[in-house]
Design a protein around this motif. Structure first.
Motif, PDB file in Angstrom:
ATOM      1  N   TYR A 251       2.616  -4.695   5.931  1.00  0.00           N
ATOM      2  CA  TYR A 251       1.684  -4.221   6.957  1.00  0.00           C
ATOM      3  C   TYR A 251       1.931  -2.746   7.278  1.00  0.00           C
ATOM      4  O   TYR A 251       0.988  -1.979   7.480  1.00  0.00           O
ATOM      5  N   ILE A 255      -0.825   0.185   6.912  1.00  0.00           N
ATOM      6  CA  ILE A 255      -1.169   1.114   7.989  1.00  0.00           C
ATOM      7  C   ILE A 255      -1.057   2.557   7.505  1.00  0.00           C
ATOM      8  O   ILE A 255      -1.942   3.390   7.748  1.00  0.00           O
ATOM      9  N   ILE A 332      -7.686  -0.281  14.011  1.00  0.00           N
ATOM     10  CA  ILE A 332      -6.520  -0.769  13.278  1.00  0.00           C
ATOM     11  C   ILE A 332      -5.326  -0.974  14.212  1.00  0.00           C
ATOM     12  O   ILE A 332      -4.623  -1.989  14.134  1.00  0.00           O
ATOM     13  N   ILE A 333      -5.097  -0.025  15.117  1.00  0.00           N
ATOM     14  CA  ILE A 333      -3.946  -0.136  16.008  1.00  0.00           C
ATOM     15  C   ILE A 333      -4.139  -1.265  17.012  1.00  0.00           C
ATOM     16  O   ILE A 333      -3.177  -1.951  17.392  1.00  0.00           O
ATOM     17  N   SER A 336      -3.146  -4.294  15.234  1.00  0.00           N
ATOM     18  CA  SER A 336      -1.684  -4.335  15.129  1.00  0.00           C
ATOM     19  C   SER A 336      -1.052  -4.792  16.442  1.00  0.00           C
ATOM     20  O   SER A 336      -0.062  -5.539  16.441  1.00  0.00           O
TER      21      SER A 336
END
Length: 619
Positions: A251, A255, A332-333, A336
């Motif tokens: 992962y 990223i 994306i964050i 996460s």
């Protein structure tokens, strides 16, 4: 035989202080009778409660034995199932027949679907037979569930299994939906990678594969199909934390690649590479540790500490990236954040339930990491769509820039062609005519017999050659890219003007505005401006009889103004001129869309002003 649930060892807790014998009043009605039961830890005979106590204190240090005599007093074969809770290894011997089971072994061959689902061992007793049942329990891990042995017939096993379904039914459905969701996402990401062939999609696909394997190791038995971990049960122990560590490693790789961190955030990229290398090394060390020791508590404690530190780092990383205020980063964050939070919640709830024995009313701790993964996948999919749109927009912008560049190149080619034609014309008009004059004068010098006439002709040849050299120097200077700036042009003009003014004894002033170096001029403009000023200065020196001269340069971000002024005898600016000087200046000014103004009055001097539009040519 009517349905019944036969307890072999529940009555041991009611036995006498010696713990060796007890009365069983359930077996007779069903054709099954039980005789004396013996419990042993290694080779020492103990009571059943002591066996449980020893198992609780040191599950991996001993072998635990239970032996009893089973009698089938009926006229038919009894088909039974032996339930043993959840232990790593269990071996049973019914006289000479041996069966093996446990969490670390596959379900024995010949087990029915219901027996595989219930995690029991099949057992058959012949009619009118006495059978010694010997059970051995061994543990390699500290995780087990054992309260005693239970015998079921077919109906009672089915009843017990159905009795547990209402509590587990929703959980099974959730797990099946989750695995289906993971399979769909895996197929989608694999197709994305085949189409796009970008490494971030490969990283994400591998990340999803590892996660799917991890959850399969926990719930594969629910589906009743031998896929991987039910075929090789030790893999559940070997790969438990290793799979999670590899998922984190992949992962981080995803990223970095997806958000192009190496290009945009090189310092952060170095930190993330260090964490990736640590996770990879830790995964290898963790695998070696658990294979060699099977010490799950120590492994879990160490993993929990490292996961907590990694979570704190991830929070700092997320805050740092959120502050970039980019839409793609937000998608994306945020995903996460959900993954990290779900994982940490799972660890916390697992610790409270297992170590603190706090019932939090949660059906299963996997619901937290799984919910985080589902949310992360949704955010990733949204981010992928957004990035695809950005890529498409960038492609369109690139195409538009390419079209504009092609147009600019075409204009540049036309302009270069024009400049080449102009240089060729200058060479033909000035250089060619001068060379023709030199050739003619050379022939005359050869024919003349008088030495004085020959010397006069040679002097003319010399003057023409010097003029030719000067003109050639002007052309070479004007086409050199090193002289693109107006500052270089004015340095050359200053040198030319001061040389002539000082030779003629003219008192001069050269006033050039500061920051003139900001102006860039095309080659043809530079040549035109230089030749116009050169012509104006030549005329001033040759014909004006001036005692004072001024060369002034000004610009106002839009216009460049160059002025040559003298206090000479002047002339009638309205009269027609037969020479090429003034007409040449005007022609050159028109060639660059500039304006040249000549103001002169007899006896009052002359002013020549050149105005050039430069707004689009400032750096």
């Amino acid at each position: 035989m009517k349905p019944a649930l036969l307890l072999l060892l529940a009555w041991l807790s009611l036995a006498s202080a010696r713990g060796q014998k007890a009365v069983n009043n359930l077996a007779a009605a069903d054709g099954l009778s039980l005789d004396t039961s013996i419990c042993m830890v290694d080779s020492a005979i103990v009571a059943f409660p002591d066996l449980l106590a020893q198992l609780d204190r040191a599950p991996r240090a001993h072998n635990f034995w239970i032996r009893t005599l089973l009698r089938n007093t009926s006229d038919s074969t009894l088909v039974l199932s032996l339930g043993y809770g959840g232990v790593d290894y269990i071996d049973i011997w019914v006289d000479s027949i041996h069966l093996a089971g446990g969490n670390m072994r596959r379900t024995p061959a010949g087990s029915t679907y219901l027996q595989r689902q219930a995690g029991v061992l099949p057992l058959r007793l012949s009619p009118h037979s006495s059978n010694t049942l010997t059970v051995r329990i061994r543990q390699r891990t500290d995780e087990y569930n054992f309260d005693g042995l239970t015998l079921y017939d077919g109906a009672s096993l089915n009843a017990a299994f159905v009795h547990n379904l209402p509590a587990d039914n929703s959980f099974v459905i959730i797990q099946m939906l989750f695995q289906g969701f993971m399979i769909c996402q895996l197929i989608y990401m694999f197709l994305q990678w085949l189409i796009v062939r970008r490494k971030e999609y490969l990283y994400y696909f591998l990340y999803m594969v590892v996660l799917a394997l991890y959850f399969l190791s926990k719930q594969e038995q629910l589906f009743g199909v031998d896929i991987l971990f039910t075929r090789w049960p030790p893999l559940k122990v070997y790969l438990s934390k290793t799979l999670l560590l590899l998922a984190n490693f992949l992962y981080f790789r995803f990223i970095r690649a997806f958000l192009e961190i190496p290009r945009d955030y090189p310092r952060l990229n170095r930190w993330m590479i260090g964490i990736e290398q640590f996770l990879l090394v830790y995964a290898v060390v963790d695998l070696i540790f658990i294979v060699s020791t099977f010490n799950r508590p120590v492994q879990t404690q160490l993993y929990s500490v490292i996961s907590g530190i990694l979570f704190l780092f991830s929070i700092g990383f997320m805050i740092y990236m959120y502050r970039r205020q980019k839409t793609l980063v937000f998608y994306i964050i945020s995903g996460s954040l959900f993954v990290a939070t779900g994982h940490i919640l799972g660890l916390v709830f697992s610790y409270l339930e297992v170590n603190r024995h706090i019932d939090l009313g949660v059906p299963d701790i996997f619901v937290f990491p799984q919910a985080g993964i589902v949310l992360e996948v949704l955010f990733f999919t949204a981010g992928l769509s957004y990035k695809s749109r950005l890529t498409e927009q960038e492609k369109l912008s690139s195409q538009q820039r390419l079209i504009e560049q092609l147009k600019a190149n075409e204009l540049l080619q036309l302009r270069m062609q024009h400049i080449r034609n102009k240089i060729a014309q200058d060479l033909h008009d000035d250089i060619g005519s001068t060379l023709s004059s030199i050739s003619i004068l050379s022939e005359l010098a050869l024919r003349e017999k008088s030495s004085s006439q020959t010397m006069e002709t040679m002097n003319e040849i010399k003057d023409s050659s010097l003029m030719l050299m000067d003109r050639m120097d002007d052309i070479v200077w004007s086409i050199s890219p090193r002289n693109d700036s107006l500052e270089n042009l004015l340095i050359r003009i200053r040198h030319f003007a001061t040389t002539l003014f000082e030779a003629k004894g003219i008192d001069y002033t050269i006033d050039i505005q500061k920051n003139i170096h900001e102006v860039q001029l095309p080659m043809d403009h530079r040549q035109h401006i230089y030749l116009i000023l050169k012509e104006a200065i030549n005329n001033l020196v040759k014909y004006s009889d001036a005692t004072q001269a001024l060369l002034e340069v000004r610009f106002d971000r839009e216009h460049l103004t160059l002025c040559v002024r003298d206090n000479g005898r002047g002339f009638d600016a309205g009269a027609s001129f037969t020479g090429n000087g003034i007409s040449g200046m005007r022609r050159r000014a028109e060639g660059m869309n500039a304006r040249v103004a000549i103001a002169s009055v007899p006896g009052q001097g002359t002013t020549i002003r050149l105005e050039v539009d430069i707004g689009a040519k400032i750096r």
